[in-house]
Scaffold this motif. Structure first.
Motif, PDB file in Angstrom:
ATOM      1  N   GLN A   1     -10.687  -5.531  -0.764  1.00 38.66           N
ATOM      2  CA  GLN A   1     -12.005  -5.250  -1.360  1.00 38.66           C
ATOM      3  C   GLN A   1     -12.923  -4.442  -0.438  1.00 38.66           C
ATOM      4  O   GLN A   1     -14.130  -4.684  -0.375  1.00 38.66           O
ATOM      5  CB  GLN A   1     -12.678  -6.573  -1.734  1.00 38.66           C
TER       6      GLN A   1
ATOM      7  N   ASN B   1     -15.738  -2.838  -2.328  1.00 34.84           N
ATOM      8  CA  ASN B   1     -16.584  -3.712  -3.140  1.00 34.84           C
ATOM      9  C   ASN B   1     -17.415  -4.706  -2.327  1.00 34.84           C
ATOM     10  O   ASN B   1     -18.485  -5.110  -2.775  1.00 34.84           O
ATOM     11  CB  ASN B   1     -15.713  -4.483  -4.137  1.00 34.84           C
TER      12      ASN B   1
ATOM     13  N   TRP C   1      -6.761   0.264  -1.587  1.00 35.67           N
ATOM     14  CA  TRP C   1      -6.259  -1.106  -1.760  1.00 35.67           C
ATOM     15  C   TRP C   1      -7.346  -1.958  -2.405  1.00 35.67           C
ATOM     16  O   TRP C   1      -8.505  -1.928  -1.988  1.00 35.67           O
ATOM     17  CB  TRP C   1      -5.921  -1.736  -0.402  1.00 35.67           C
ATOM     18  N   ASP C   2      -6.986  -2.758  -3.376  1.00 35.09           N
ATOM     19  CA  ASP C   2      -7.949  -3.705  -3.929  1.00 35.09           C
ATOM     20  C   ASP C   2      -7.796  -5.088  -3.314  1.00 35.09           C
ATOM     21  O   ASP C   2      -8.614  -5.977  -3.525  1.00 35.09           O
ATOM     22  CB  ASP C   2      -7.807  -3.796  -5.453  1.00 35.09           C
TER      23      ASP C   2
ATOM     24  N   SER D   1      -9.663   2.153   0.973  1.00 35.89           N
ATOM     25  CA  SER D   1     -10.333   2.048  -0.321  1.00 35.89           C
ATOM     26  C   SER D   1      -9.334   2.061  -1.472  1.00 35.89           C
ATOM     27  O   SER D   1      -9.648   1.607  -2.571  1.00 35.89           O
ATOM     28  CB  SER D   1     -11.348   3.186  -0.484  1.00 35.89           C
TER      29      SER D   1
END
Length: 886
Positions: free
Chosen positions: A88, A91, A84-85, A82
């Protein structure tokens, strides 16, 4: 209470499986108050529970224990993506972790084993796995190490998903290096790739974009440098392993040293010992590892602790007592049949309810039950309860393999006061659902047949009593290398006699060829000390230049004759005979003196460093003889050894050009640090394709290597001063020894353990154990740990005064039918039959303790004079009739 939240219960079993509940803290009035810092008042569930199963007034208690040793095995936590973007995870609903995906596949999970994607609960048509999430990464996290297990569990998850999907599923795995380095791992990888059509895409995915329909666009650059965009229904992040906060806290409380990744710090030469004497470590708290190695390491830690506590052995021993055994010989047969779903392993293929209904029609069956997991503790407790409640005196469990689970069910029979040999198991998983997954109707019919055959045999089962024989409290260890000597010392230090047999004239084995462990610790001082301790030990008798000539007997009572003329009795056997590098017929080996094997390079570094300082170029070729059709396995240690030697070359001569020609770099675990160091030193790694191997030739009296670079897509030419071949490690002479010991080999002739995960150092033949590279190639630290594990298992036998032998043996000779021909004596591989003179003439005489129940005697006796307990002719014929007359 959250009464709608059932745990581990599937609706069709509601009448047969005890309901269990978890508390929803958000809905529970008691915990609502607690979470707000107030006193909880509502305890309605506690008041109405008839079994007093709920108690809100429990408080933490402190228990003081006086112990002589400690083993730390707090496990690991999965990396949390979580943070790391890039992918995702937080999301996009259809981006899940490997742990999430395991729960999706699990029958006890949120979807009850149905493969669906989280966004719409529809079956996905395509799934992508991203490797090395939270591993081999110093940019987005500090986990520079390889987590060791992710490649294999991703392949396993993908394979299971493809097998259980109702519609065709496309599975793709995005990876950097495919690290299938363990025993039979490469075969699994090849099966996924070649037989199941799984895609393996070598790259690190750049980003993930969510489409309007919640599918996921995966953006990556392929090996040709082209940007690719592919849509997948789901993405699974193969997350790495790391130490949890609680494990770190435990380590600090114990005062042990942790490494920079917060794993317990150990030495390659003492792999389960922490920095604090008397405290040992096992499992992933020592470093990332898979289940077989964790189980093996647990036994190794137990061996180290047992050595410390040898003088106190048995003082706190508790003997489990079973209730008196009920005599059912005069009772009418009352059969209970328990049919297992095994999660989705059986239930997704076989119609378990239909099989259970069919079982009700079989002779003498008075009770039938379906289980989700028959091997769970709840199911075991209920099995014992149903035996008592319905007065059952025979039981058939239709589930998985008797090899792994029959002892568990037999113990439950004993707990219920019934002789454990009144139990029969129908294997409807390994022999049915796993091999007929594509034909559910046929699998269901076969399950019915297997259950009918099991019931037919169980109807004729009789109570049997175990055979007890004295135990000879000594062990024979075959092989005087590091593994063999480690095992011998551990057993001897615990007070037992050891006969150490080495075919060469000196101890040391392949350890004599090693300069240092992968940790950098020198091997020679360690090996010299090991040899001295062995030679000086009062409990170890060393036999050099010797090999076993004949081994006879059974667990606790073996006898061995050596080629030197020596002979002795012993209770256990440990096989640590090692293996050898293969012979090479390529790359000009044997034709040019500057083409050498890896041991030769080590010797050159040690004895002739000046020639290296004068050299300009060196080439190493990996996987010479490994991962080939005739040797479809990875030799495991070659990559790390090659890189370690390359670093040594660079340190001796910083201007030397060093090229590593490889297929996959398999520096698993903390060995990844060697790979990072090598790259930082300027060592060049060039990947080659097995269909386009490097070409080695002599041009103008000098060596020349041509290889196609995977980045440039064109041939490059090198002119090395010397070439090192990293050849496969292969067993040698194991077939003759295996035949003598009556143990099994795998297809590549390595010794085969009884069970990869549950019994990783034991043979199927009781009292015999294996360790070191005779089992499979492995580095020194793993050889040492496995040797300790084998010693631990051997001592469990030697520490007992008597050995209990299962009575599934040749149990009866019909003296009237026996003609005394001696055919059974000649054919028995265990020497368990003799001929005796009787008033009626020559007759066969059984030596039950030596018998393994193989059935050769019964099968070959033309007079049908010998029968095998639990496998007699009448029982087998009943099974055949049950099948043929269906």
């Amino acid at each position: 209470m959250g009464m709608n939240k059932r745990k581990a219960v599937y609706v069709p079993f509601a009448q047969t499986v005890p309901l269990k509940y978890t508390i929803d803290r958000k809905a529970c009035l008691y915990f609502q108050a607690i979470d707000k810092g107030k006193k909880g008042k509502c305890k309605a569930c506690e008041k109405f529970c008839e079994n007093d199963a709920i108690n809100f007034d429990q408080t933490a208690t402190t228990v003081d224990l006086n112990v002589g040793s400690i083993i730390l095995a707090p496990g690991f936590q999965a990396f949390d993506p979580s943070k790391w973007d890039t992918y995702q995870y937080t999301n996009f609903k259809n981006v899940v972790t490997s742990m999430d995906f395991e729960r999706i596949l699990a029958a006890t999970g949120p979807t009850e084993g149905h493969l669906v994607r989280p966004s719409d609960k529809e079956q996905p048509k395509s799934i992508a796995w991203f490797q090395c999430v939270g591993s081999r990464d110093i940019n987005r996290c500090d986990n520079a190490y390889c987590s060791s297990v992710c490649c294999m569990y991703a392949v396993k998850e993908a394979m299971i998903a493809m097998e259980h999907a109702h519609d065709p599923l496309e599975a793709s795995i995005f990876f950097m290096d495919m690290r299938t380095y363990g025993k039979d791992f490469e075969k699994y990888y090849n099966r996924a790739k070649d037989d199941m059509g799984m895609r393996f895409i070598r790259c690190r995915v750049h980003s993930v974009i969510e489409n309007e329909d919640k599918s996921l666009k995966v953006c990556y650059v392929d090996e040709q440098g082209n940007i690719q965009n592919e849509d997948y229904d789901m993405v699974v992040l193969s997350v790495g392993l790391e130490s949890s906060a609680s494990a770190i806290e435990l380590g600090n409380k114990m005062g042990i040293e942790l490494d920079k990744y917060n794993f317990a710090k150990t030495s390659d030469l003492t792999p389960v010992a922490t920095s604090k004497p008397g405290i040992y470590v096992a499992g992933c708290f020592q470093g990332p590892k898979d289940i077989p190695y964790s189980v093996m390491e647990a036994s190794a830690a137990a061996a180290a602790a047992a050595r410390d506590l040898a003088s106190a052995r048995g003082q706190l021993q508790k003997i489990k007592e079973f209730p008196p055994e009920r005599d059912v010989s005069g009772e009418e047969t009352r059969m209970g049949v328990f049919v297992c779903n095994c999660g989705i392993n059986i239930g997704a293929v076989v119609d378990v309810h239909e099989v259970a209904e069919y079982a009700k029609t079989l002779p003498n069956v008075t009770y039938v039950q379906e289980n989700l997991f028959s091997c769970s503790q709840d199911a075991q407790d209920q099995l014992a309860e149903m035996i008592r409640e319905h007065n059952l005196n025979r039981v058939v469990v239709a589930a998985c393999s008797p090899r792994t689970h029959e002892p568990l069910f037999q113990e439950t029979m004993s707990n219920a006061g019934i002789n454990k040999h009144l139990f029969e198991m129908a294997n409807i998983r390994d022999q049915d659902s796993w091999v007929h997954s594509a034909d559910h109707d046929a699998a269901t019919q076969k399950a019915k047949d297997l259950v009918a055959m099991g019931v037919a045999k169980a109807n004729l089962r009789v109570a049997l009593q175990p055979i007890e024989v004295p135990c000879t409290k000594s062990s024979m260890v075959l092989g005087g290398g590091p593994a063999g000597m480690t095992a011998a010392l551990n057993i001897a230090d615990q007070g037992f006699k050891v006969y150490l047999v080495e075919k060469k004239d000196v101890l040391g084995g392949h350890g004599r060829k090693l300069r240092k462990a992968f940790s950098g610790e020198p091997v020679k001082p360690y090996l010299d000390d090991l040899i001295k301790r062995v030679n000086d030990h009062e409990n170890i008798e060393v036999h050099l230049g010797a090999e076993p000539k004949m081994v006879s007997g059974f667990v606790g009572n073996f006898h061995t004759d050596l080629t030197t003329g020596a002979s002795f009795d012993h209770g256990t056997v440990i096989v640590a005979v090692g293996a050898d590098s293969t012979k090479v017929k390529e790359y000009l080996y044997g034709e040019n003196p500057n083409v050498m094997k890896w041991w030769d390079l080590d010797k050159k570094i040690e004895e002739d460093p000046d020639s290296i300082k004068q050299a300009k170029c060196a080439v190493a070729i990996h996987c010479v003889g490994s991962r080939e059709p005739d040797r479809p396995y990875c030799s495991k240690i070659c990559c790390a050894h090659a890189i370690e030697s390359a670093i040594d070359l660079k340190e001796l001569n910083p201007d030397l050009d060093v090229y590593m020609l490889y297929r996959d770099i398999r520096t698993y675990g903390r060995l990844e640090e060697l790979y990072q160091k090598a790259r930082s030193m300027g060592i060049l790694f060039v990947r080659y394709d097995p269909d386009n191997k490097p070409k080695v030739e002599e041009v103008g009296g000098k060596l020349q290597v041509t290889v196609t670079d995977h980045v440039l897509g064109r041939p490059i030419v090198m002119s090395p001063d010397f070439i090192t071949l990293y050849t496969a490690i292969a067993p040698k002479g194991t077939e003759e020894l295996a035949n003598m010991l009556k143990v099994t080999l795998n297809q590549e002739k390595f010794f085969l353990e009884a069970h990869m995960k549950l019994r990783p150092v034991e043979f199927s033949t009781d009292g015999m154990f294996v360790c070191g590279i005779a089992h499979y190639p492995k580095p020194l630290d793993e050889c040492i740990a496995q040797a300790q594990a084998a010693a631990s298992r051997a001592v469990t036998v030697l520490s007992k005064d008597k050995v209990v032998i299962e009575p599934i043996v040749a149990g009866f000779v019909d003296k009237e039918a026996c003609r005394g021909c001696g055919l059974c004596v000649a054919l028995c591989p265990y020497g368990a039959i003799d001929i005796e003179e009787t008033p009626e003439g020559r007759k066969a005489k059984l030596i039950s303790a030596s018998c393994k129940g193989c059935g050769i005697c019964a099968a070959t006796c033309y007079r049908h004079a010998i029968s095998i307990n639990a496998f007699n002719d009448t029982q087998i014929e009943a099974q055949m009739h049950a099948f043929l007359n269906k």
